[in-house]
Scaffold this active site. Structure first.
Site, PDB file in Angstrom:
ATOM      1  N   GLU A   1       0.811  -1.234   0.000  1.00 22.36           N
ATOM      2  CA  GLU A   1       0.000   0.000   0.000  1.00 22.36           C
ATOM      3  C   GLU A   1       0.838   1.275   0.000  1.00 22.36           C
ATOM      4  O   GLU A   1       0.625   2.170   0.817  1.00 22.36           O
ATOM      5  CB  GLU A   1      -0.970  -0.019   1.193  1.00 22.36           C
ATOM      6  CG  GLU A   1      -1.887  -1.219   1.148  1.00 22.36           C
ATOM      7  CD  GLU A   1      -2.928  -1.242   2.266  1.00 22.36           C
ATOM      8  OE1 GLU A   1      -2.825  -0.428   3.198  1.00 22.36           O
ATOM      9  OE2 GLU A   1      -3.841  -2.072   2.190  1.00 22.36           O
TER      10      GLU A   1
ATOM     11  N   HIS B   1      -9.883  -5.722  -3.153  1.00 22.27           N
ATOM     12  CA  HIS B   1     -11.003  -5.515  -2.220  1.00 22.27           C
ATOM     13  C   HIS B   1     -12.024  -4.665  -2.969  1.00 22.27           C
ATOM     14  O   HIS B   1     -11.899  -3.444  -3.025  1.00 22.27           O
ATOM     15  CB  HIS B   1     -10.541  -4.770  -0.969  1.00 22.27           C
ATOM     16  CG  HIS B   1      -9.603  -5.549  -0.107  1.00 22.27           C
ATOM     17  ND1 HIS B   1      -9.974  -6.708   0.529  1.00 22.27           N
ATOM     18  CD2 HIS B   1      -8.308  -5.339   0.227  1.00 22.27           C
ATOM     19  CE1 HIS B   1      -8.954  -7.176   1.229  1.00 22.27           C
ATOM     20  NE2 HIS B   1      -7.926  -6.373   1.054  1.00 22.27           N
TER      21      HIS B   1
ATOM     22  N   ASP C   1     -12.014  -9.896  -1.956  1.00 26.40           N
ATOM     23  CA  ASP C   1     -13.371  -9.965  -1.406  1.00 26.40           C
ATOM     24  C   ASP C   1     -14.221  -8.989  -2.203  1.00 26.40           C
ATOM     25  O   ASP C   1     -13.718  -8.005  -2.727  1.00 26.40           O
ATOM     26  CB  ASP C   1     -13.447  -9.719   0.118  1.00 26.40           C
ATOM     27  CG  ASP C   1     -12.728  -8.482   0.619  1.00 26.40           C
ATOM     28  OD1 ASP C   1     -12.593  -7.509  -0.135  1.00 26.40           O
ATOM     29  OD2 ASP C   1     -12.314  -8.483   1.798  1.00 26.40           O
TER      30      ASP C   1
END
Ligand code: XIL
Length: 499
Positions: free
Chosen positions: A157, A257, A290
């Site tokens: 990140e 995500h 997800d």
């Protein structure tokens, strides 16, 4: 099996580490002589047939039998993060959870992804540490598990939110310095925590003769565009990082995500984005998948299943996309349980398969193929660099030796029916104040759009020239423009003229 498919399998196999080879070799061998193998009934078996791993984020208190049955790779959800295992001087502590996970993975013939070494979040005692201390930690953590870790997320990140395409400005990235003020951290005189961390990690891997591959991982980098067809500047920035540091970076993780944030949606150009990273020669992984059920109007079923299919298909269609990892087993045990984003319901070892599970299994069972990606909307790089990134170590050789004037090289990302070309214009031994590049496209190829250049013509001989902000290029420096097209564009020979 058609020869294209066989070739893709071959490429996938050569790209995979030994551990994956062991995992999938028997299945692949059977597949290559028997085109219509019976459908597999677990995610890991179906994935193995297609030449990739299917993994899960795990914690020591949730090592239920399903982990080893359904999944062939494991990422510690929290147990290898610096706030768990790092001391303030870069030593290790509290590694028992991580050890448990690595041992469990090994005894279940699963790969491990180490997660993660350098991250602004969950940094614990390392928060604010110097690069030297980070390097100490990198060495200690990599050496602790050695080749038992197939992939390490070295940097996690690094890029800012909101599609700015910029690095984060908090620690550890606050240590970065842009020495020559050209807007990037790629120059030899710059300080870059990404580069320095990868250099250290690579040294450790090489010194130990380890098979561990070194990855950079981020979110909202999945597609070429975000909502509304806006270019995905964060993905473009990640691409520039990997391109510049390719010699240290082996793999790229798209966290994936997905939710209804405009920068986090599922777009149709994920496959094309995976492909352009693959074309840099790195493995690509979907690392923390997800999918918020909101993305399918809360129907808790069919829509989410279709979204899972899309993402899995995008990976399957690129041979160098060698693994998919879901970020947990069941909705109720997920880090974002309210989004019901995973493949199972239930909990505590008793799980029920959702429609999304069946969709993923079905898609994996179809295997890799060469279905062309959907046509992608125009892609415009984020902030046009005034002075573009300079590869500090291995600039691509120009087609003609740079004298005065300019030279140009082209790199292609192609898929069946389409391509994106990136052209690098390099000034010779004197500065130039304008340039034009001529290319002849093979018959059948048509340019549909271009960025960072004016264009005349769309097929046959096509001419590109600088726009207002990228005509001036200093001696030996480069600038880039790009174009997208349909058809095939192999063997392009750009001719650059200074104007
Ligand atoms: C999350 C875990 O799932 C949570 O349990 C924890 O509280 C916070 O971190 N990106 C990452 C992961 O790289 O490490 C994060 O995991 C999710 C987002």
């Amino acid at each position: 099996m058609n020869s294209d498919l066989r070739q893709r399998r071959k490429v996938a196999r050569t790209a995979l580490p030994t551990a994956v080879l062991l995992l999938i070799s028997s299945a692949v061998a059977v597949q290559s002589s028997a085109p219509a193998a019976a459908a597999e009934t677990t995610l890991r078996a179906a994935a193995a047939n297609a030449g990739l791993f299917f993994g899960v984020a795990a914690s020591p208190n949730r090592l239920y039998p399903i982990v080893g049955q359904e999944f062939s790779q494991l990422t510690p959800e929290n147990d290898m993060k610096p706030d768990r295992i790092a001391t303030s001087s870069g030593g290790l502590q509290n590694t028992s959870g991580a050890d448990t996970l690595v041992n469990h993975a090994q005894s279940n013939n699963m790969l491990v992804r180490g997660h993660t070494l350098v991250w602004h979040s969950q940094a614990g005692a390392l928060q604010g540490a110097s690069q030297a201390t980070l390097n100490t930690f990198i060495g200690n953590a990599i050496n602790r598990w050695g080749s038992r870790i197939a992939y390490w997320d070295v940097v996690n990140e690094a890029l800012e939110d909101n599609n700015t395409g910029r690095r984060r400005n908090q620690w550890p990235h606050s240590m970065n310095r842009d020495a020559n003020g050209d807007g990037d951290f790629f120059d030899a005189g710059d300080t870059d925590v990404i580069r320095d961390s990868f250099i250290r990690a690579k040294q450790v891997v090489q010194a130990g003769g380890l098979t561990t591959k070194l990855c950079i991982n981020d979110y909202d980098v999945d597609g070429l565009t975000v909502q509304g067809g806006t270019p995905n500047r964060k993905a473009n920035a990640l691409y520039d990082i990997v391109r510049n540091y390719r010699q240290y970076i082996d793999c790229v993780g798209f966290q994936a995500h997905f939710n209804d944030n405009p920068n986090s949606i599922i777009t149709d150009d994920i496959q094309a984005n995976i492909q352009r990273f693959a074309d840099l020669g790195v493995e690509v992984h979907i690392t923390e998948l997800d999918i918020d059920d909101d993305l399918s109007n809360n129907d808790i079923g069919a829509g989410q299943a279709e979204n899972y299919r899309k993402v899995v298909r995008a990976c399957l269609n690129v041979a160098q996309c060698t693994g998919i990892t879901v970020w947990g087993i069941s909705d109720s045990e997920s880090w974002r349980s309210s989004e019901r984003g995973l493949l199972f319901t239930g909990g505590n070892g008793s799980y029920q398969k959702k429609a999304a599970y069946h969709a993923v299994l079905d898609e994996l069972n179809k295997g890799r193929n060469s279905t062309p990606p959907p046509s992608t909307p125009p892609v415009t790089p984020s902030v046009p660099p005034t002075t573009p990134p300079v590869d500090p170590t291995t600039p691509p050789p120009p087609t003609t030796p740079p004298t005065t004037g300019c030279s140009a090289t082209v790199s292609l990302n192609s898929w069946t029916g389409g391509f994106v070309a990136t052209v690098r214009v390099t000034a010779g031994t004197a500065p130039i104040s304008g340039w034009s590049v001529q290319l002849t496209l093979p018959s059948g190829a048509t340019v549909t759009n271009a960025w960072n250049a004016n264009r005349s013509g769309s097929s046959g001989t096509v001419q590109f020239s600088n726009v207002s902000y990228n005509g001036s290029v200093n001696a030996g420096q480069s600038t880039e423009f790009g174009f997208q097209g349909t058809g095939t564009a192999t063997g392009l020979t750009p001719v650059c003229t200074a104007t």
